[in-house]
Write a protein that holds these residues in place. Structure first.
Motif, PDB file in Angstrom:
ATOM      1  N   ARG A  81       0.841  -1.196   0.000  1.00  0.00           N
ATOM      2  CA  ARG A  81       0.000   0.000   0.000  1.00  0.00           C
ATOM      3  C   ARG A  81       0.879   1.250   0.000  1.00  0.00           C
ATOM      4  O   ARG A  81       1.886   1.303   0.704  1.00  0.00           O
ATOM      5  CB  ARG A  81      -0.895   0.011   1.234  1.00  0.00           C
ATOM      6  CG  ARG A  81      -1.905  -1.094   1.238  1.00  0.00           C
ATOM      7  CD  ARG A  81      -2.823  -0.957   2.445  1.00  0.00           C
ATOM      8  NE  ARG A  81      -3.705  -2.084   2.522  1.00  0.00           N
ATOM      9  CZ  ARG A  81      -3.722  -2.948   3.540  1.00  0.00           C
ATOM     10  NH1 ARG A  81      -2.904  -2.800   4.548  1.00  0.00           N
ATOM     11  NH2 ARG A  81      -4.555  -3.954   3.539  1.00  0.00           N
ATOM     12  N   PRO A  82       0.502   2.277  -0.761  1.00  0.00           N
ATOM     13  CA  PRO A  82       1.330   3.484  -0.805  1.00  0.00           C
ATOM     14  C   PRO A  82       1.259   4.259   0.514  1.00  0.00           C
ATOM     15  O   PRO A  82       0.272   4.169   1.256  1.00  0.00           O
ATOM     16  CB  PRO A  82       0.738   4.294  -1.953  1.00  0.00           C
ATOM     17  CG  PRO A  82      -0.670   3.800  -2.078  1.00  0.00           C
ATOM     18  CD  PRO A  82      -0.651   2.357  -1.649  1.00  0.00           C
ATOM     19  N   MET A  83       2.310   5.011   0.794  1.00  0.00           N
ATOM     20  CA  MET A  83       2.367   5.833   2.005  1.00  0.00           C
ATOM     21  C   MET A  83       1.443   7.035   1.827  1.00  0.00           C
ATOM     22  O   MET A  83       1.579   7.800   0.876  1.00  0.00           O
ATOM     23  CB  MET A  83       3.802   6.305   2.231  1.00  0.00           C
ATOM     24  CG  MET A  83       4.010   7.105   3.490  1.00  0.00           C
ATOM     25  SD  MET A  83       3.954   6.151   4.994  1.00  0.00           S
ATOM     26  CE  MET A  83       5.555   5.448   5.005  1.00  0.00           C
ATOM     27  N   THR A  84       0.491   7.204   2.727  1.00  0.00           N
ATOM     28  CA  THR A  84      -0.424   8.339   2.682  1.00  0.00           C
ATOM     29  C   THR A  84       0.147   9.466   3.532  1.00  0.00           C
ATOM     30  O   THR A  84       1.006   9.242   4.388  1.00  0.00           O
ATOM     31  CB  THR A  84      -1.813   7.941   3.229  1.00  0.00           C
ATOM     32  OG1 THR A  84      -1.676   7.578   4.598  1.00  0.00           O
ATOM     33  CG2 THR A  84      -2.397   6.766   2.441  1.00  0.00           C
ATOM     34  N   ALA A 107       2.177  10.277  11.035  1.00  0.00           N
ATOM     35  CA  ALA A 107       2.204   9.386  12.199  1.00  0.00           C
ATOM     36  C   ALA A 107       3.584   8.778  12.392  1.00  0.00           C
ATOM     37  O   ALA A 107       4.076   8.680  13.528  1.00  0.00           O
ATOM     38  CB  ALA A 107       1.152   8.292  12.050  1.00  0.00           C
ATOM     39  N   LEU A 108       4.235   8.398  11.313  1.00  0.00           N
ATOM     40  CA  LEU A 108       5.579   7.839  11.400  1.00  0.00           C
ATOM     41  C   LEU A 108       6.579   8.888  11.886  1.00  0.00           C
ATOM     42  O   LEU A 108       7.429   8.601  12.723  1.00  0.00           O
ATOM     43  CB  LEU A 108       6.003   7.282  10.043  1.00  0.00           C
ATOM     44  CG  LEU A 108       7.332   6.571   9.985  1.00  0.00           C
ATOM     45  CD1 LEU A 108       7.355   5.389  10.950  1.00  0.00           C
ATOM     46  CD2 LEU A 108       7.617   6.093   8.584  1.00  0.00           C
ATOM     47  N   ALA A 109       6.464  10.107  11.394  1.00  0.00           N
ATOM     48  CA  ALA A 109       7.344  11.191  11.845  1.00  0.00           C
ATOM     49  C   ALA A 109       7.143  11.477  13.331  1.00  0.00           C
ATOM     50  O   ALA A 109       8.112  11.697  14.073  1.00  0.00           O
ATOM     51  CB  ALA A 109       7.093  12.449  11.020  1.00  0.00           C
ATOM     52  N   CYS A 110       5.906  11.437  13.785  1.00  0.00           N
ATOM     53  CA  CYS A 110       5.603  11.666  15.206  1.00  0.00           C
ATOM     54  C   CYS A 110       6.188  10.553  16.069  1.00  0.00           C
ATOM     55  O   CYS A 110       6.767  10.812  17.130  1.00  0.00           O
ATOM     56  CB  CYS A 110       4.092  11.763  15.398  1.00  0.00           C
ATOM     57  SG  CYS A 110       3.588  12.130  17.086  1.00  0.00           S
TER      58      CYS A 110
END
Length: 125
Positions: free
Chosen positions: A75-78, A84-87
């Motif tokens: 699935r592509p990164m939304t 959320a990943l940066a947080c």
């Protein structure tokens, strides 16, 4: 070589699913890591087979295999996932004691940044 014989069960009679020795899986099957390297994911399919790597004094290493023809694209990164990943990564770099961004992932063994864990070393420098 006798240990490899215990790992070869292409019918699944002994282990319940087809089993092959390490690095001897047939074409068309791949582990999760191999799927990911190709830009694929299992996509909800059941485990098709497994490979076993015998070890001395411990149980064998097991890697589950999935069919390549049933795999789906990753699935592509939304934008929401990216935020959320940066947080989550920012939280791993933030020291719970001094509340600053350490610039690196805080080691779980310390629980705090190096400056807070060893304050006496900072005054000498």
């Amino acid at each position: 070589m006798a240990a490899l014989g215990k790992c070869f069960d292409p019918t699944g009679a002994r282990h319940g699913i087809p089993t092959y020795p390490w690095r001897c899986a047939p074409d068309g099957l791949a582990t999760r890591r191999q799927l990911r390297a190709r830009g694929l994911r299992p996509g909800g399919q059941p485990v098709a087979a497994q490979v076993l790597r015998p070890r001395y004094r411990r149980g064998p290493l097991i890697a589950y295999l999935y069919r390549l023809d049933k795999a789906k694209p990753v699935r592509p990164m939304t934008p929401a996932k990216r935020r959320a990943l940066a947080c989550a990564m920012r939280a791993r770099r933030t020291c719970p004691q001094c509340r600053t961004d350490a610039g690196y992932v805080i080691p779980a063994s310390l629980g705090v940044c190096v400056s807070c864990a060893y304050p006496q070393d900072q005054t000498a420098a």
